[in-house]
Design an enzyme around this catalytic site. Structure first.
Site, PDB file in Angstrom:
ATOM      1  N   ARG A   1       0.890  -1.634  -0.043  1.00  0.00           N
ATOM      2  CA  ARG A   1       0.394   0.028  -0.163  1.00  0.00           C
ATOM      3  C   ARG A   1       0.646   1.195   0.214  1.00  0.00           C
ATOM      4  O   ARG A   1       0.405   2.428  -0.838  1.00  0.00           O
ATOM      5  CB  ARG A   1      -0.912  -0.356   1.157  1.00  0.00           C
ATOM      6  CG  ARG A   1      -2.447  -1.104   0.760  1.00  0.00           C
ATOM      7  CD  ARG A   1      -2.899  -0.650   2.473  1.00  0.00           C
ATOM      8  NE  ARG A   1      -4.768  -1.637   1.509  1.00  0.00           N
ATOM      9  CZ  ARG A   1      -5.019  -2.565   2.302  1.00  0.00           C
ATOM     10  NH1 ARG A   1      -4.636  -2.277   4.264  1.00  0.00           N
ATOM     11  NH2 ARG A   1      -6.231  -2.540   2.187  1.00  0.00           N
TER      12      ARG A   1
ATOM     13  N   LYS B   1     -14.581 -15.076   6.792  1.00  0.00           N
ATOM     14  CA  LYS B   1     -16.095 -15.527   7.431  1.00  0.00           C
ATOM     15  C   LYS B   1     -17.428 -14.871   6.054  1.00  0.00           C
ATOM     16  O   LYS B   1     -16.615 -13.944   5.637  1.00  0.00           O
ATOM     17  CB  LYS B   1     -16.172 -13.919   8.359  1.00  0.00           C
ATOM     18  CG  LYS B   1     -15.848 -14.270   9.730  1.00  0.00           C
ATOM     19  CD  LYS B   1     -16.193 -13.229  10.298  1.00  0.00           C
ATOM     20  CE  LYS B   1     -16.077 -13.724  11.801  1.00  0.00           C
ATOM     21  NZ  LYS B   1     -15.629 -11.655  12.634  1.00  0.00           N
TER      22      LYS B   1
ATOM     23  N   GLY C   1      -6.963  -7.397   1.631  1.00  0.00           N
ATOM     24  CA  GLY C   1      -6.186  -7.023   2.166  1.00  0.00           C
ATOM     25  C   GLY C   1      -5.162  -8.241   1.833  1.00  0.00           C
ATOM     26  O   GLY C   1      -4.149  -7.970   1.880  1.00  0.00           O
TER      27      GLY C   1
ATOM     28  N   GLY D   1     -12.603  -4.390   1.352  1.00  0.00           N
ATOM     29  CA  GLY D   1     -14.553  -4.140   1.147  1.00  0.00           C
ATOM     30  C   GLY D   1     -14.255  -3.242  -0.129  1.00  0.00           C
ATOM     31  O   GLY D   1     -15.854  -3.128  -0.205  1.00  0.00           O
TER      32      GLY D   1
HETATM   33  P1  ADP Z   1      -9.206 -10.737   2.462  1.00  0.00           P
HETATM   34  O1  ADP Z   1      -8.460  -9.701   3.535  1.00  0.00           O
HETATM   35  O2  ADP Z   1      -8.449 -10.425   1.497  1.00  0.00           O
HETATM   36  O3  ADP Z   1     -10.790 -10.075   2.047  1.00  0.00           O
HETATM   37  P2  ADP Z   1     -10.137 -12.548   4.877  1.00  0.00           P
HETATM   38  O4  ADP Z   1      -9.733 -10.922   5.878  1.00  0.00           O
HETATM   39  O5  ADP Z   1     -11.902 -11.925   4.334  1.00  0.00           O
HETATM   40  O6  ADP Z   1      -9.503 -11.994   3.503  1.00  0.00           O
HETATM   41  O7  ADP Z   1      -9.796 -13.664   5.569  1.00  0.00           O
HETATM   42  C1  ADP Z   1      -8.352 -13.743   5.512  1.00  0.00           C
HETATM   43  C2  ADP Z   1      -8.463 -14.509   6.585  1.00  0.00           C
HETATM   44  O8  ADP Z   1      -8.774 -15.666   6.555  1.00  0.00           O
HETATM   45  C3  ADP Z   1      -6.759 -15.057   6.926  1.00  0.00           C
HETATM   46  O9  ADP Z   1      -6.545 -14.048   7.691  1.00  0.00           O
HETATM   47  C4  ADP Z   1      -6.567 -16.581   6.992  1.00  0.00           C
HETATM   48  O10 ADP Z   1      -6.046 -17.226   8.175  1.00  0.00           O
HETATM   49  C5  ADP Z   1      -8.720 -16.511   7.307  1.00  0.00           C
HETATM   50  N1  ADP Z   1      -8.764 -18.288   6.513  1.00  0.00           N
HETATM   51  C6  ADP Z   1      -8.784 -18.887   5.402  1.00  0.00           C
HETATM   52  N2  ADP Z   1      -9.125 -20.042   5.795  1.00  0.00           N
HETATM   53  C7  ADP Z   1      -9.293 -20.816   6.305  1.00  0.00           C
HETATM   54  C8  ADP Z   1      -9.284 -21.491   7.944  1.00  0.00           C
HETATM   55  N3  ADP Z   1      -9.982 -22.499   6.795  1.00  0.00           N
HETATM   56  N4  ADP Z   1     -10.022 -21.308   8.861  1.00  0.00           N
HETATM   57  C9  ADP Z   1      -9.199 -20.455   9.467  1.00  0.00           C
HETATM   58  N5  ADP Z   1      -9.903 -19.377   9.256  1.00  0.00           N
HETATM   59  C10 ADP Z   1      -8.805 -18.688   7.830  1.00  0.00           C
HETATM   60 MG    MG Z   2      -8.961  -9.165   5.769  1.00  0.00          MG
END
Ligand code: ADP
Ligand code: MG
Length: 397
Positions: free
Chosen positions: A37, A202, A354, A378
């Site tokens: 970033r 989530k 991110g 987001g």
């Molecule tokens: P982004 O920032 O790319 O949008 P998110 O913030 O939605 O992604 O999700 C990232 C997190 O999801 C990471 O910290 C990762 O460890 C977690 N994650 C991915 N798969 C799993 C899983 N099977 N169980 C628990 N956490 C998970």
């Molecule tokens: Mg994230």
């Protein structure tokens, strides 16, 4: 929208320009673990400085509680920005207080200074319009023009993003313009097949975008923690994997909707399971036989192959959210497989989020292997959801 080019054409020499940047980088202590970033913020700031502007950068880092907290200081970001610009970037020790006034007052033409984490001031994120407006007035007093270049925050109605744009002549920055251009390519006349890969922790974070995407995509691949709510909705047991029980009905609705619309919804067929979060010892099991008491932390080898094959013929790909707990090497393989499939593909490929962007860089994949790596998670999701982005609409009005 007036653009950075318009501002440069007006002439900025000797003018003070407030730039809202996104410098919300992951830190390990005071060490930046991914400077993506900061690097993405350089071109706009550099263009202004090179044209002789006096540049005042405002940004946030993390989620401090509306008061100064050294843990969330922008000092590492200011130091990194200075290295990349090849000039010292002085950091005020406050947001709009005496230090900020002194630092801004000492600016010379072509110089760049930074205000301390804008979220150290509780008014930044206040729901009260008057409070935000008051902070925006104080920020605006430091400048003659405002450039909105923090793409990661344009979906936020916050003082340094939204309100300040109403106080000064406001321009869209180069980074935000680029990001919007890419996202429009994903919504306007895109090439098909259009495949979206979603993961991350989530499902509740991504309900809106899933609902919207079902009307647009040809194929939807779901991995990461959110996959378990989908697997459960299909009748599988998921052990102690991440599960959002309260989203099951909505997810069942998505499964039905996908079927009705002819969207191919692809879920993992095998996963890496372990007894305790963070354990390195693990088993590979089919998603129809996840043992009670175990949790899935990554998609398995068959799923990696399946996902790669579902990406092979894509012409447009959007990917948000890691396939597993990539922060632990043992569970990074699924994320790596998807990233590699995108690098191999000659489709228009966009990575948003991110953690996803950080994962791509942490895994050592070539950044130029993707058409675009977005700085905003987001914000890009809300754009794809069809929501209005307050930080953009304020520039349009
Ligand atoms: P982004 O920032 O790319 O949008 P998110 O913030 O939605 O992604 O999700 C990232 C997190 O999801 C990471 O910290 C990762 O460890 C977690 N994650 C991915 N798969 C799993 C899983 N099977 N169980 C628990 N956490 C998970
Ligand atoms: Mg994230």
């Amino acid at each position: 929208m007036k653009t950075l080019s318009d501002l440069l054409a007006e002439g900025v020499a000797g003018r003070r320009v407030l730039v809202r940047a996104d410098l919300n980088v992951p830190l390990d202590g005071d060490k930046i673990t991914d400077d993506g970033r900061v690097r993405a913020s350089v071109p706009t700031i550099k263009a202004l400085a090179d044209a002789g502007a006096r540049v005042v950068v405002t940004a946030h880092l993390g989620r401090p509680k509306g008061e100064p907290d050294p843990e969330f200081s922008l000092a590492p970001a200011a130091a990194r920005l200075g290295e990349l610009l090849g000039t010292e970037v002085a950091l005020a020790s406050d947001v709009v207080g005496p230090s900020a006034t002194t630092v801004v007052g000492a600016l010379t033409d072509g110089g760049v200074v930074m205000l301390e984490n804008v979220r150290f001031d509780a008014r930044e994120t206040s729901k009260d319009d008057a409070e935000r407006s008051a902070l925006a007035d104080e920020l605006a007093a430091f400048a003659d023009a405002f450039v909105s270049d923090g793409f990661g925050v344009v979906h936020r109605k916050q003082a340094s993003v939204y309100d300040v744009a109403q106080k000064l002549p406001a321009y869209v920055g180069g980074l935000v313009e680029t990001e919007l251009g890419v996202l429009r390519k994903l919504t306007d006349d895109l090439e098909r097949p259009y495949v979206v890969v979603l993961g991350g922790a989530k499902v509740s974070d991504k309900l809106g975008v899933i609902a919207n995407l079902l009307a647009k995509v040809d194929r939807l691949l779901i991995g990461g923690g959110m996959a378990y709510t989908f697997l459960k909705a299909q009748g599988h047991e998921v052990g102690t994997s991440l599960l959002q029980e309260d989203q099951l009905d909505q997810v069942k609705g998505f499964l039905a909707e996908a079927e009705k619309r002819g969207v191919e919804l692809v879920l993992p067929v095998d996963v890496l399971v372990t007894a305790e979060f963070g354990n390195v010892e693990h088993d590979v099991v089919g998603t129809d036989s996840i043992p009670a008491g175990k949790m899935g932390l990554d998609i398995g080898p068959k799923s990696r192959e399946l996902f790669a094959s579902k990406l092979a013929d894509a012409r447009t790909v959007f990917w948000n959210g890691p396939m597993g707990v990539f922060e632990i090497e043992t569970y990074a393989g699924g994320t790596r497989a998807v990233a590699e499939a995108l690098v191999k593909s000659d489709a228009f490929t966009v990575v948003g989020g991110g953690d996803s962007a950080a994962a791509v860089r942490a895994l050592g994949l070539p950044e130029d292997g993707f058409s675009h790596i977005s700085t905003g998670g987001g914000a890009s999701l809300e754009f794809l959801e069809g929501k209005e982005l307050p930080g953009i609409s304020v520039l349009e009005s």
